[in-house]
Structure formats: structure tokens, C-alpha cells
Design a protein around this motif. Structure first.
Motif, PDB file in Angstrom:
ATOM      1  N   GLU A 297       0.838  -1.203   0.000  1.00 45.11           N
ATOM      2  CA  GLU A 297       0.000   0.000   0.000  1.00 45.11           C
ATOM      3  C   GLU A 297       0.870   1.250   0.000  1.00 45.11           C
ATOM      4  O   GLU A 297       1.907   1.303   0.665  1.00 45.11           O
ATOM      5  N   ARG A 298       0.415   2.261  -0.700  1.00 45.54           N
ATOM      6  CA  ARG A 298       1.124   3.537  -0.671  1.00 45.54           C
ATOM      7  C   ARG A 298       0.789   4.284   0.621  1.00 45.54           C
ATOM      8  O   ARG A 298      -0.357   4.244   1.086  1.00 45.54           O
ATOM      9  N   VAL A 299       1.800   4.937   1.152  1.00 49.35           N
ATOM     10  CA  VAL A 299       1.652   5.664   2.416  1.00 49.35           C
ATOM     11  C   VAL A 299       2.147   7.089   2.192  1.00 49.35           C
ATOM     12  O   VAL A 299       3.176   7.291   1.543  1.00 49.35           O
ATOM     13  N   SER A 300       1.394   8.063   2.698  1.00 53.67           N
ATOM     14  CA  SER A 300       1.817   9.446   2.524  1.00 53.67           C
ATOM     15  C   SER A 300       1.996  10.157   3.862  1.00 53.67           C
ATOM     16  O   SER A 300       1.020  10.554   4.493  1.00 53.67           O
ATOM     17  N   PRO A 301       3.238  10.272   4.324  1.00 52.96           N
ATOM     18  CA  PRO A 301       3.482  11.087   5.515  1.00 52.96           C
ATOM     19  C   PRO A 301       3.253  12.560   5.165  1.00 52.96           C
ATOM     20  O   PRO A 301       3.902  13.095   4.272  1.00 52.96           O
ATOM     21  N   LEU A 302       2.288  13.174   5.854  1.00 52.09           N
ATOM     22  CA  LEU A 302       1.870  14.540   5.530  1.00 52.09           C
ATOM     23  C   LEU A 302       2.741  15.522   6.327  1.00 52.09           C
ATOM     24  O   LEU A 302       2.461  15.814   7.489  1.00 52.09           O
ATOM     25  N   LEU A 303       3.794  16.002   5.672  1.00 43.38           N
ATOM     26  CA  LEU A 303       4.773  16.849   6.371  1.00 43.38           C
ATOM     27  C   LEU A 303       4.121  18.106   6.949  1.00 43.38           C
ATOM     28  O   LEU A 303       4.481  18.571   8.032  1.00 43.38           O
ATOM     29  N   GLY A 304       3.148  18.650   6.212  1.00 42.31           N
ATOM     30  CA  GLY A 304       2.465  19.857   6.676  1.00 42.31           C
ATOM     31  C   GLY A 304       1.726  19.619   7.990  1.00 42.31           C
ATOM     32  O   GLY A 304       1.631  20.513   8.846  1.00 42.31           O
ATOM     33  N   ALA A 305       1.204  18.411   8.153  1.00 43.22           N
ATOM     34  CA  ALA A 305       0.503  18.078   9.395  1.00 43.22           C
ATOM     35  C   ALA A 305       1.501  17.903  10.535  1.00 43.22           C
ATOM     36  O   ALA A 305       1.260  18.330  11.670  1.00 43.22           O
ATOM     37  N   ALA A 306       2.655  17.292  10.232  1.00 43.03           N
ATOM     38  CA  ALA A 306       3.703  17.159  11.250  1.00 43.03           C
ATOM     39  C   ALA A 306       4.127  18.547  11.731  1.00 43.03           C
ATOM     40  O   ALA A 306       4.348  18.768  12.922  1.00 43.03           O
ATOM     41  N   ASN A 307       4.210  19.481  10.808  1.00 43.13           N
ATOM     42  CA  ASN A 307       4.715  20.821  11.121  1.00 43.13           C
ATOM     43  C   ASN A 307       3.725  21.690  11.886  1.00 43.13           C
ATOM     44  O   ASN A 307       4.072  22.795  12.311  1.00 43.13           O
ATOM     45  N   THR A 308       2.505  21.216  12.042  1.00 41.13           N
ATOM     46  CA  THR A 308       1.527  21.965  12.836  1.00 41.13           C
ATOM     47  C   THR A 308       1.002  21.106  13.988  1.00 41.13           C
ATOM     48  O   THR A 308      -0.050  21.406  14.556  1.00 41.13           O
ATOM     49  N   ASP A 309       1.744  20.058  14.327  1.00 46.67           N
ATOM     50  CA  ASP A 309       1.324  19.163  15.403  1.00 46.67           C
ATOM     51  C   ASP A 309       1.668  19.792  16.761  1.00 46.67           C
ATOM     52  O   ASP A 309       2.839  20.041  17.044  1.00 46.67           O
ATOM     53  N   PRO A 310       0.637  20.045  17.587  1.00 45.11           N
ATOM     54  CA  PRO A 310       0.919  20.680  18.885  1.00 45.11           C
ATOM     55  C   PRO A 310       1.778  19.819  19.809  1.00 45.11           C
ATOM     56  O   PRO A 310       2.342  20.331  20.779  1.00 45.11           O
ATOM     57  N   ALA A 311       1.906  18.527  19.497  1.00 49.19           N
ATOM     58  CA  ALA A 311       2.786  17.688  20.308  1.00 49.19           C
ATOM     59  C   ALA A 311       4.235  18.167  20.210  1.00 49.19           C
ATOM     60  O   ALA A 311       5.037  17.928  21.113  1.00 49.19           O
ATOM     61  N   GLU A 312       4.567  18.832  19.123  1.00 48.48           N
ATOM     62  CA  GLU A 312       5.942  19.341  18.940  1.00 48.48           C
ATOM     63  C   GLU A 312       5.997  20.869  19.017  1.00 48.48           C
ATOM     64  O   GLU A 312       6.958  21.439  19.535  1.00 48.48           O
ATOM     65  N   PHE A 313       4.966  21.531  18.482  1.00 51.92           N
ATOM     66  CA  PHE A 313       5.012  22.989  18.349  1.00 51.92           C
ATOM     67  C   PHE A 313       3.963  23.646  19.232  1.00 51.92           C
ATOM     68  O   PHE A 313       2.772  23.574  18.932  1.00 51.92           O
TER      69      PHE A 313
END
Lengths: 389, 63
Positions: A297-313
């Protein structure tokens, strides 16, 4: 796992402000099965997928751009991947890019000269598109007259006309791909005959354990450069200037505090994430966040979502040019970390510095409706108006 | 006094450390992190923390 409303696949439609969609995905369906791929939107899952290339491969099955062999180094995974990065990484270090900066500064000013007295420009058409493409031609040591041809090829591969979904993608891109291979065949011949101070000559001269890169390996690297190095900086410039045109306070901060520019670029990369996602394929049946993903299966890590994740930012929706720390993943991460990240940073730094020095105040031409492109976030046209100096 | 260490297996050359803390880190020939000062104190300690917190790969450890 049913709340899919609000999800818009950026592979299909461009989005002006994707951040609310990222938030909705993270909060409702952090592992989301779209028609194209399993979309990951939590930073922890994305980071895991980027690092664990043995489970989430970046190989040819992850995305089809019409190429007949794996693009190097993107579609080669570790451990083989490392031998190519050992040759290519030294050509794209911050230090190497600094050496190119004066020429890029000249180029940027020549481009601004062409419209500064007019009081308006199409920023996309007259700046964001030609800048990275011209820098690329200079970097590889290719004739600048080939600019228009390159732009046609780049769009032919990234945004094939008449593409009805991804199923027909290979046929749509394959003809263009063949022309690109042919062009670089000739360019490689030319550089073998007369080596010079450019990236293509350096790649021809490089040795891996005494062996030079084969003709096919050189072609597969050049092909990737063309599709990875041109559009992405155009996307970044478009996104950044739309943001700055609409947020005069942020723009004024760049003028009042020039030293903040590098940090402002990192924050704009985080917030805008011009390359919103990357492509991977599952190498085994795995489970992410309780959701089974099947081998293949193709998987798409959504970098934009990582970059707005309150767990980090903390306060992720606040655009703070002084944000620190800022561990954004706009260039991905793990072994496939964007090879051209330091080239991109240099181009963006020069572009923002010189443009604002020459044209500090501008706005989007009143009445303009911006149309964002799918997959990579550029705008189709960006008319700016500004006082004539 | 703070000890600075980098996990070379994790470093992929983002270059954040030597950009933000040039007194402590430098780039090797491929642009990966090279530790110049393995033990830092005072002003450099703050720089070391900034670099460690900004490394996207979490490759820097301070003890």
C-alpha cells in the motif's frame, strides 16, 4: 475512523490554507485511508515512517513520474542509498551553496530590474518560476537558453496535462521522461568532453570505491534534480510571498530586523510546508496507530501536518519568526532528508532579502483570486502591485 | 560544564546545529555534524541547548 469530512487530498486539488485540514485529520483520523494512499498526519507516526525505510520504502512503487529506472537517490533506500549521498551531499552543503550566493544575488536583482519600474508584476511567472530554474541551469552547467524547454519538461512530469487520476500517470509522463533522458545524455557527453566547475562535472569525476558513476546512474540523478529542484523552490517562493503580502506586520519585521531572516524562513517553511507530503510504500503488513496497512500500500506522511502538530510545536497556528526551537520537517527527515535543502534555503534567503530591499511594500492586486496547484503548493499566478521606487 | 555528543548514525545533514551554534559545531565534508567543542560552559552552553533542541533528528545529546 469515519470523520473524513474536511479532508481534501492535495494530490488532487490545491488548497490555499491546508492547516485546518491537517488539524482535522490529526484529531479525527491520524491514519487515514484515502483513495491514493494511507495518509499519516501525526508527527510521531510521520517521523517513524521517514526513519524506518525498511518498512516504509521510498522506492519506485511509492510514486510514478514516468521514469524507467529508480530516481537516484530518492528511490533507492539504505544501505545502497548512502553511497550516492556520499557523492552528492558534498556538492550541496551550506558552504558550497554560499560559494554560489553572489551569482544568485545578481540574478535575483536582474529579475527585479525587469519589473521594479512597472509597479506590478506576476510574481509567480516573472520571479518564482524562472529563479530556481536558472539557478539550476547554472549549478549544473547547462545553457541558460534551455530555460523554457526545462519549464515545459518539469510541468510535463509533475503536472501532466490531461492526467485523469494517477492511473494514467505513467503514460502521461513517459514521453516527457524520454525527452529528459535524451537531453541529459547529450549534456553528459558535453561535460565529459569539457569538464568545468559545476555539479554535473563533479558527479562525472566522482568515484565510489574507485568506480565512476555509470551513464545510467548519472541520468537517474539528473532526472531527479530536474523534478525535485525546480518546482519546490517556486512553490516556496509563491507560498512565502502570498503570506508576506497578506501579513504586513510580519513583512515589516523582516525590514526592521534583518537578522531574523534565516529564522523567519524556517518558520515560513514550517507554516506553509510548500511540499505538503512525501510518498512511501509499505514493505510489509504493519500497523500504525492501531490501523493495519498492507504490504504494497502507498503511504503518505503529511509533512504539513507534522509541522503543525501541537505535540511538537506550542501554539502551532501562531506564525512567530523568532520561534525557537523549530524542528520542522519541511525538508522531510531520516535518510531521504532533502538533498537540496541548503540550496533552497540559500535561494529563499537571497530572494527575500533582495526583494524586500528593493520593494519593501507590496500587496496582492485587488480582486485577485489565487488558485493553488495540486500536490506541490504553487499558485497559478500571483499579481503583486507596489509603489514605483 | 556541559558535554556535547552527536550520534553520527542519526545525523543526516540538516545543518541546523552548525548554523545555530557555529562555536560548537562545524560541517564535515558531506555537511554532517562535526563537534568542535566537546565540553562547553557559559554562553556556549545556551548555544548547545539551542542546537540540540533544533536538531530534526534528535542526534545531539547534552550531559
Amino acid at each position: 475512523m469515519t470523520d473524513t469530512e474536511g479532508y481534501v487530498d492535495q494530490m488532487v486539488a490545491g488548497i490555499a490554507e491546508p492547516q485546518p485540514m491537517y488539524k482535522a485529520l490529526r484529531e479525527s483520523t491520524p491514519v487515514f485511508r484515502s483513495p491514493q494512499a494511507v495518509v499519516l498526519s501525526r508527527l510521531a507516526d510521520i517521523e517513524m515512517a521517514l526513519k524506518r525505510t525498511e518498512l516504509f520504502s521510498s522506492n519506485m512503487d511509492a510514486v510514478d513520474l514516468g521514469n524507467v529506472r529508480p530516481l537516484i537517490p530518492l528511490q533507492i533506500d539504505p544501505p545502497e542509498h548512502a553511497k550516492y549521498r556520499r557523492i552528492l551531499d558534498p556538492l550541496f552543503t551550506p558552504r558550497e551553496m554560499a560559494r554560489r550566493e553572489p551569482r544568485v544575488t545578481e540574478l535575483v536583482n536582474e529579475m527585479i530590474d525587469a519589473f521594479a519600474d512597472r509597479g506590478e508584476c506576476d510574481f509567480h511567472e516573472e520571479f518564482a518560476v524562472p529563479l530556481p530554474c536558472t539557478v539550476f541551469l547554472q549549478l549544473l552547467g547547462l545553457p541558460l537558453e534551455d530555460l523554457d524547454q526545462f519549464l515545459v519538461w518539469k510541468d510535463g512530469v509533475i503536472r501532466p496535462e490531461g492526467a485523469e487520476g494517477l492511473a494514467r500517470r505513467h503514460e502521461d509522463s513517459a514521453d516527457v521522461a524520454q525527452q529528459i533522458y535524451d537531453y541529459f545524455e547529450r549534456a553528459i557527453d558535453d561535460h565529459i568532453a569539457s569538464p568545468r566547475d559545476d555539479v554535473l562535472s563533479a558527479m562525472i569525476a566522482a568515484r565510489i570505491e574507485g568506480q565512476p558513476l555509470s551513464r545510467e546512474e548519472l541520468l537517474d540523478i539528473c532526472f531527479l534534480f530536474l523534478i525535485a529542484g525546480l518546482d519546490t523552490v517556486t512553490d516556496s517562493l509563491d507560498c512565502f510571498f502570498v503570506y508576506l503580502a497578506r501579513h504586513p506586520d510580519h513583512r515589516h519585521q523582516l525590514l526592521a530586523q534583518p537578522d531574523i531572516l534565516p529564522s523567519a524562513i524556517e518558520e515560513l517553511l514550517r507554516w506553509e510546508t510548500p511540499v505538503p507530503g512525501v510518498a512511501r510504500v509499505a514493505m510489509a503488513d504493519v500497523e500504525v496507530g492501531g490501523c493495519p496497512i498492507a504490504k504494497g500500500e502507498r503511504v503518505s506522511p503529511l509533512l504539513g501536518a507534522a509541522n503543525t502538530d501541537p505535540a511538537e510545536f506550542p501554539d502551532p497556528d501562531l506564525v512567530d519568526f523568532a520561534r525557537n526551537p523549530n524542528r520542522h520537517r519541511a525538508f522531510g527527515g531520516g535518510p531521504h532528508r532533502c538533498l537540496g535543502s541548503h540550496l533552497a534555503r540559500m535561494e529563499l534567503r537571497v530572494a527575500l532579502r533582495e526583494f524586500h530591499r528593493r520593494i519593501p511594500d507590496y500587496e496582492i492586486k485587488p480582486g485577485t483570486r489565487l488558485t493553488y496547484t495540486a500536490a506541490l503548493r504553487s499558485v497559478e499566478s500571483l499579481p503583486l502591485v507596489f509603489p514605483v521606487p | 560544564m556541559t558535554r556535547v555528543a552527536v550520534d553520527a548514525d542519526r545525523c543526516t545533514g540538516h545543518g541546523r546545529c552548525y548554523t545555530l551554534a557555529p562555536g560548537i559545531f562545524d560541517a564535515d565534508e558531506v555537511g554532517h555534524c562535526l563537534v568542535l567543542a566537546e565540553e562547553v560552559a557559559g554562553e556556549l552552553e545556551a548555544q548547545a541547548h539551542t542546537a540540540a533542541q533544533n536538531c530534526p533528528e534528535g542526534a545531539i545529546t547534552l550531559t
